[in-house]
Design an enzyme around this catalytic site. Sequence first.
Site, short mmCIF file in Angstrom:
data_model
loop_
_atom_site.label_atom_id
_atom_site.label_comp_id
_atom_site.label_asym_id
_atom_site.label_seq_id
_atom_site.Cartn_x
_atom_site.Cartn_y
_atom_site.Cartn_z
N LYS A 41 5.97 -90.50 21.13
CA LYS A 41 5.01 -91.58 21.39
C LYS A 41 5.61 -92.74 22.16
CE LYS A 41 1.65 -89.50 19.19
NZ LYS A 41 0.47 -88.95 19.91
N SER A 252 4.60 -81.90 11.74
CA SER A 252 3.85 -81.45 12.91
C SER A 252 4.75 -80.67 13.87
CB SER A 252 3.20 -82.63 13.63
OG SER A 252 4.17 -83.54 14.12
#
Length: 291
Positions: A41, A252
């Site tokens: 991110k 994830s």
Amino acid sequence: MSRIIDLVGKTPLVELTNLNPSKNVKVYAKMEGHNPGGSVKDKAALNMIRSAIDRGEIKTGTTLIEATSGNTGIALAMVAGIYNIPIELIMPSNSTRERVQTMEAFGAKVILLESIEACRDYAEEKSVLPGYFMLNQFANKDNYLAHYKSTGPEIWDETEGKVTHFVSSMGTTGTIMGTSMYLKEKNRDIQIIGCQPTEGSSIPGIRRWSPEYLPAIYDASRVDKIYDVSEQEASFMARQLALKEGIFSGMSSGGAATIALRAAAELNEGVIVFICCDRGDRYLSSDLFNV
């Protein structure tokens, strides 16, 4: 001498040599936890904030507000702090304490609500108040363009153009949208595979979106296949990555690795790259590694 934001990107590929039984299919993890904020991110956060400043959308006195499941919030808090921009982050209450503490360490104000959908609604309502600005990672083209400019070219160069399959877990979908856009421009035959939780599974950072909350930046035509992965499969693989490959990552990433290895088992030959989106140390207060 580099600034910390100069270190965002150019993350390495690491081959899975113990978990992948196939001799003719290479499987590589794209180690996004090597970014200074600890996740993929960082790329989107830096591009969204820089672009908004360049367009004059963020001015002196502006407070950023954003809904996040964690990694984007950490990245935004880090970059906003560097640019001296106040920021409020709205997170689901099941977020690990490490994530909240990291955002607060970077200077963010953190508000916890019951779900990511409630967080998105709250942030959107407050963003219309004077002095607030929402980057809206779910609808911001600078989110996926960050990966068009970085993750896609990095994978192409690191595999010397040999990548045949790209696998990414899907949250905001910025990573898979931008990377798909670049790789498909280089070779239309590269297969883009998305990863989403099975019905009822809870995997931090990725979602099985209901139609009303599907990110606006998501374009189904940029994804060739979507595979489901269960919470149990993603957790198990996160632990296997640590035990067998020395890759300490979150759930994830375990989900994406599960799908990458499932795809490898279906192929006779190929080069698969999956996104290992963050580091495992921000999940130590959860039961992910308690076995």
